[in-house]
Design an enzyme around this catalytic site. Structure first.
Site, PDB file in Angstrom:
ATOM      1  N   GLU A 269      47.420  43.881  29.015  1.00  0.00           N
ATOM      2  CA  GLU A 269      47.763  43.225  30.281  1.00  0.00           C
ATOM      3  C   GLU A 269      48.099  41.748  30.085  1.00  0.00           C
ATOM      4  OE1 GLU A 269      44.473  44.219  32.925  1.00  0.00           O
ATOM      5  OE2 GLU A 269      45.473  46.083  33.454  1.00  0.00           O
ATOM      6  N   ARG A 302      37.651  45.677  22.955  1.00  0.00           N
ATOM      7  CA  ARG A 302      37.982  46.647  24.009  1.00  0.00           C
ATOM      8  C   ARG A 302      39.169  47.531  23.635  1.00  0.00           C
ATOM      9  NH1 ARG A 302      39.291  44.648  29.250  1.00  0.00           N
ATOM     10  NH2 ARG A 302      37.869  45.875  30.488  1.00  0.00           N
ATOM     11  N   ARG A 313      50.444  56.547  30.163  1.00  0.00           N
ATOM     12  CA  ARG A 313      49.430  55.491  29.992  1.00  0.00           C
ATOM     13  C   ARG A 313      48.084  56.067  29.539  1.00  0.00           C
ATOM     14  NH1 ARG A 313      47.306  51.300  34.718  1.00  0.00           N
ATOM     15  NH2 ARG A 313      45.310  50.838  33.729  1.00  0.00           N
ATOM     16  N   ASP A 342      41.707  53.808  34.367  1.00  0.00           N
ATOM     17  CA  ASP A 342      41.089  52.539  34.750  1.00  0.00           C
ATOM     18  C   ASP A 342      40.087  52.690  35.894  1.00  0.00           C
ATOM     19  OD1 ASP A 342      40.527  49.908  34.951  1.00  0.00           O
ATOM     20  OD2 ASP A 342      42.421  49.278  35.822  1.00  0.00           O
ATOM     21  N   GLU A 370      36.047  47.837  42.361  1.00  0.00           N
ATOM     22  CA  GLU A 370      37.470  47.522  42.468  1.00  0.00           C
ATOM     23  C   GLU A 370      38.239  48.669  43.120  1.00  0.00           C
ATOM     24  OE1 GLU A 370      39.343  46.733  38.687  1.00  0.00           O
ATOM     25  OE2 GLU A 370      41.360  46.788  39.535  1.00  0.00           O
TER      26      GLU A 370
HETATM   27  C1  GCV Z   1      39.816  42.018  33.870  1.00  0.00           C
HETATM   28  C2  GCV Z   1      42.052  46.459  35.501  1.00  0.00           C
HETATM   29  C3  GCV Z   1      41.763  45.414  36.538  1.00  0.00           C
HETATM   30  C4  GCV Z   1      41.902  44.020  35.962  1.00  0.00           C
HETATM   31  C5  GCV Z   1      40.990  43.909  34.747  1.00  0.00           C
HETATM   32  C6  GCV Z   1      41.403  44.973  33.750  1.00  0.00           C
HETATM   33  C7  GCV Z   1      40.525  44.989  32.523  1.00  0.00           C
HETATM   34  O1  GCV Z   1      43.403  46.485  35.203  1.00  0.00           O
HETATM   35  O2  GCV Z   1      42.607  45.596  37.630  1.00  0.00           O
HETATM   36  O3  GCV Z   1      41.524  43.106  36.956  1.00  0.00           O
HETATM   37  O4  GCV Z   1      41.045  42.639  34.159  1.00  0.00           O
HETATM   38  O5  GCV Z   1      41.297  46.232  34.351  1.00  0.00           O
HETATM   39  O6  GCV Z   1      39.575  45.763  32.523  1.00  0.00           O
HETATM   40  O7  GCV Z   1      40.776  44.248  31.590  1.00  0.00           O
END
Ligand code: GCV
Length: 678
Positions: A269, A302, A313, A342, A370
């Site tokens: 990301e 990670r 994905r 996710d 989330e």
């Molecule tokens: C910390 C998801 C979340 C992001 C988060 C990411 C991650 O995509 O929306 O906010 O970023 O996971 O776990 O790195």
């Protein structure tokens, strides 16, 4: 007399503040305890800050018999664990180290608080995982990524001089459930975290946490050498870069001798990483592992990596990490999200679990909601955590559950760990919703003992947080235990996933398909609805993600007849008229699921209203208001998803299902102004 009058006056003027139950005490409420046992009723040897805390908890809250606290070298194999034995006049808590004694003390306090028998104890406890860690996604500017309980608990601008009393309260709450590690900052890490002035602040927190048995870790930005150290690059094979990390690490350990190590989100990301220099994740992780090794530190690297490409994905992390198995140093542990996408309301377990045979693996769960209605929705997560932990990967034959793969009982893992993304902020009640405290609690308890049932955890938490009155405990327990499935039903039943509103992820947006946006961030990528049906074909004829699972799961998931129905649309593109096991068509089943999700939330409202006599007014009202929001949101989800999917199925909503109360076009116009902090 004067004093009495003053009290009376205050009481009359502020009756509520006298009995205010704002949730700030979490589960550590000892409402009926006036005073604990006197110090002379505690037998212990030696002086140690952790022991002092254990004794203080006893003199403040323990009302039972005399206590002896013993450290015994022969119990080192229990790690942070302990033994508790009682006879009529004394309870003996013994452990290999002081942390174990403190955990033992919280254990007996929990027994007292839940009104359990403390006279015939013969308990041996050993934690399931060595590192039981909270990951805070807290930024240095005080915001919290995906945080729904106010701003960050860490007041960076006040530290190191001004110290909030909540730091210690936080440490105590964690210790009471066995959490022994915390990552203070967001995985989307600012290089500034490693600046000397920030490290001085971190040191203060580490000093406060230490007596509670808690170690501090930091998320680090892979580009720190370049950005902070002004080096030419951050290439892990560059000597200057290696030396920079070496010096930085020595600096950290001078300040914090028991520092835990680094957590790294790399090449994910938009975050920098070793691939920026043509290196692998193993190159990056090992470079850090080398510098941490002399100090006993670890790297949590990670596996949450994916990029916009033709590849599904859900398959990408596995494809990226499998070739690296056996290449990581032994103080590296790969941190894997519970599912392959996710933190969705329901995912199958991540196929990386068990697949890396020569690498320590740990699970990462999201405690913060989330994807589960933020702090507005009551969703008890122990069943979700346990669903993953109890999933059989078949990696080393039948019975190779994710729990056993990660806790070291099947393999000789060098490090065992489990992580939860914290839901904690500066809100008075810590988590934004009183019931979200239960998720923090559940994570800690399962990290300590993953064999605890969700029901055991709820029982403990409810009795400690509210009351042990069965008229309260029984109905509320049922509500909590069903709440995760209810949320799945009104959001994403039958294996649907990631059909949330863009970016902030609150509310439904199954139609989401921003032109020019990343396809793998769009709901239509995930549900693939068309006139034939709905769902992502991950079978052999589709993306073949099923092949990443060990036999027999690859076949079970890959065959529409044997695929569990709660994951059907995760693995298959299914015709609208497909006949489900209960005889309904897929379309009818979808309608039925959404509807039952809504009905359950309505039922929760009724249950809660009946609980009024057993709960203080303040917490009663708070929960009641949150349930109203959840109830409205559930209808919003149901209407949005059913009306949208109906444009493809072209089938009627079955007669006995509540009619939509919204127009699809109106729902499509909703744009919430919610900031996503990172
Ligand atoms: C910390 C998801 C979340 C992001 C988060 C990411 C991650 O995509 O929306 O906010 O970023 O996971 O776990 O790195």
């Amino acid at each position: 007399m004067n004093n009495f009058r003053t009290y009376l006056l205050i009481f009359l003027l502020f009756p509520l503040s006298f009995f205010a139950e704002d949730g700030s005490q979490l589960w550590l409420r000892f409402p009926n305890v006036k005073k604990g046992i006197s110090a002379d009723k505690i037998i212990s040897k030696g002086k140690n800050p952790t022991l002092e805390i254990a004794k203080k908890e006893l003199t403040t809250y323990w009302q039972g018999q005399m206590i002896e606290l013993r450290t015994e070298k022969s119990l080192k194999h229990l790690k942070d664990g302990y033994i508790i034995k009682s006879n009529s006049d004394k309870i003996i808590i013994s452990a290999g180290k002081e942390n174990g004694l403190l955990y033992g003390v919280y254990h007996i306090l929990r027994l007292q608080q839940t009104k359990s028998d403390v006279n015939h104890l013969n308990i041996t406890e050993k934690p399931s995982y060595d590192v039981r860690i909270l990951n805070h996604w807290d930024n240095l500017d005080g915001s919290v990524e995906r945080g729904y309980a106010g701003k960050s608990l860490w007041k960076w601008e006040d530290l190191p001089n001004k110290i909030s009393p909540r730091y210690e309260e936080y440490a105590r709450a964690n210790a009471s459930i066995g959490i022994n590690s915390v990552v203070l900052n967001n995985v989307n890490a600012s290089p500034n975290m490693l600046r000397t002035d920030y490290l001085q602040k971190v040191k203060v927190l580490a000093n406060i946490f230490r007596p509670y048995g808690i170690k501090v870790y930091l998320s680090v930005n892979f580009s720190s050498p370049k950005v902070l150290g002004r080096l030419e690059n951050s290439d892990p094979l560059n000597k200057n870069v290696q030396n920079w990390w070496k010096d930085k690490t020595s600096e950290i350990y001078k300040l914090i001798p028991d520092f835990g190590g680094f957590l790294v989100k790399a090449n994910s990301e938009g975050q920098p990483g070793p691939q920026d220099y043509g290196r692998t994740h193993a190159d990056g992780a090992n470079m850090m592992a080398d510098v941490l090794k002399p100090f006993g530190g670890i790297v949590m690297w990670r596996a949450f990596v994916y990029s916009p490409s033709k590849e599904d994905r859900a398959k990408q992390a596995y494809l990226e990490f499998l070739p690296l198995d056996g290449k990581f140093k032994d103080n590296v542990i790969v941190q894997i999200k519970n599912g392959p996408i996710d933190f969705q309301p329901r995912e199958p377990f991540n196929p990386l679990f068990g697949a890396l045979k020569k690498t320590s693996e740990m699970a990462e769960f999201q405690i913060t909601q989330e994807y589960l209605g933020f702090s507005n929705h009551l969703v008890f997560l122990a069943p979700l955590f346990k669903e993953t932990l109890e999933s059989d990967t078949y990696a080393d034959g039948k019975g190779s559950t994710v729990a056993k793969i990660t806790d070291g009982s099947l393999r000789n893992n060098k490090i065992t760990a489990i992580a939860g993304v914290a839901n904690i902020g500066e809100d008075t009640n810590w988590t934004g919703n009183i019931f979200a405290q239960a998720n923090w609690y559940a994570f800690g308890r399962l990290a300590w003992n993953h064999e605890l049932s969700s029901e055991q955890i709820v029982n403990e938490w409810l009795k400690m947080t509210f009351t042990d009155n069965q008229k309260f405990v029984n109905p509320v327990k049922e509500m909590m235990l069903s709440s995760r499935e209810t949320a799945v039903d009104y959001m994403m039943p039958l294996g649907l996933h990631h059909i949330f509103a863009f970016d902030h992820h609150y509310g439904p947006e199954p139609w989401g398909n921003i032109q020019g946006g990343r396809p793998d961030w769009m709901p239509v990528y995930y549900h693939k609805a068309d006139e034939n049906g709905v769902g992502f074909d991950r079978t052999k004829s589709g993306s073949n993600a099923v092949s990443q699972y060990f036999s027999p799961l690859n076949n079970t998931f890959g065959n529409i007849e044997t695929c569990p129905e709660n994951l059907l649309l995760w693995f298959h593109h299914v015709p609208w008229s497909y006949q489900m096991k209960d005889g309904k068509t897929l379309w009818e089943e979808l309608c039925f699921k959404y509807d039952s999700g809504v009905k359950n939330v309505r039922e929760y409202q009724k249950i809660w209203d009946k609980m009024e006599p057993y709960v203080d007014a303040e917490r009663f009202k708070q929960v009641q208001s949150k349930l109203k929001i959840q109830s409205k949101d559930a209808v919003w989800w149901k209407d949005a998803c059913l009306l949208y999917f109906q444009t493809f199925s072209k089938m009627p909503i079955p007669y006995n299902i509540e009619r939509p109360v919204h127009e699809l076009e109106d729902l499509k116009k909703i744009k919430l102004d919610l900031k996503h902090h990172n």
